[in-house]
Write a protein that holds these residues in place. Structure first.
Motif, mmCIF file in Angstrom:
data_model
loop_
_atom_site.group_PDB
_atom_site.id
_atom_site.type_symbol
_atom_site.label_atom_id
_atom_site.label_comp_id
_atom_site.label_asym_id
_atom_site.label_seq_id
_atom_site.Cartn_x
_atom_site.Cartn_y
_atom_site.Cartn_z
ATOM 1 N N VAL A 14 76.672 36.947 60.070
ATOM 2 C CA VAL A 14 76.249 37.148 58.682
ATOM 3 C C VAL A 14 76.308 38.630 58.354
ATOM 4 O O VAL A 14 75.764 39.450 59.093
ATOM 5 N N TYR A 15 76.958 38.950 57.250
ATOM 6 C CA TYR A 15 77.059 40.335 56.794
ATOM 7 C C TYR A 15 76.465 40.433 55.398
ATOM 8 O O TYR A 15 76.418 39.443 54.659
ATOM 9 N N MET A 16 76.027 41.629 55.047
ATOM 10 C CA MET A 16 75.424 41.821 53.732
ATOM 11 C C MET A 16 75.900 43.140 53.129
ATOM 12 O O MET A 16 76.324 44.056 53.848
ATOM 13 N N THR A 17 75.790 43.224 51.797
ATOM 14 C CA THR A 17 76.093 44.468 51.113
ATOM 15 C C THR A 17 75.027 45.499 51.464
ATOM 16 O O THR A 17 73.868 45.155 51.687
ATOM 17 N N ASP A 18 75.413 46.749 51.511
ATOM 18 C CA ASP A 18 74.431 47.791 51.801
ATOM 19 C C ASP A 18 73.980 48.463 50.512
ATOM 20 O O ASP A 18 74.198 47.958 49.423
ATOM 21 N N ASP A 19 73.337 49.615 50.622
ATOM 22 C CA ASP A 19 72.804 50.271 49.433
ATOM 23 C C ASP A 19 73.889 50.656 48.441
ATOM 24 O O ASP A 19 73.629 50.800 47.256
ATOM 25 N N ASN A 20 75.072 50.854 48.930
ATOM 26 C CA ASN A 20 76.194 51.194 48.052
ATOM 27 C C ASN A 20 77.104 49.983 47.887
ATOM 28 O O ASN A 20 78.305 50.063 48.054
#
Ligand code: ZN
Length: 84
Positions: A14-20
């Motif tokens: 599972v991957y997610m978007t980061d702060d940017n």
């Protein structure tokens, strides 16, 4: 999903978007809530399972022009209602 395990296939890829992150025109999928003259601003974290493709969006409070409200702020916000 937030624990890194896909609820659909139990994969840990599972991957997610980061702060940017790259959601929307301004880099974040944003939404807002208003109570009187106060505003809460929220961004979205997108989680994607690389194994099955399942995606989930989670709202997260963000700082916008000095305003910061927790998600519970939406309980009082106009144009928001509890789902019953
Ligand atoms: Zn999956």
């Amino acid at each position: 999903m937030k624990n890194g395990i896909c609820p659909m296939c139990q994969s840990n890829e599972v991957y997610m978007t980061d702060d940017n992150n790259n959601l929307g025109e301004e880099g974040m999928l944003m939404f807002y809530g208003y109570v009187d003259r106060e505003m809460g601003a929220y961004a979205s974290d997108l989680y994607v399972c690389l194994t099955c493709g399942y995606m989930a969006l989670f709202a997260t409070p963000t700082v916008l022009k000095g305003k910061h409200k927790e998600l519970t702020f939406l309980k009082e916000a106009r144009d928001w209602k509890k789902v019953v």
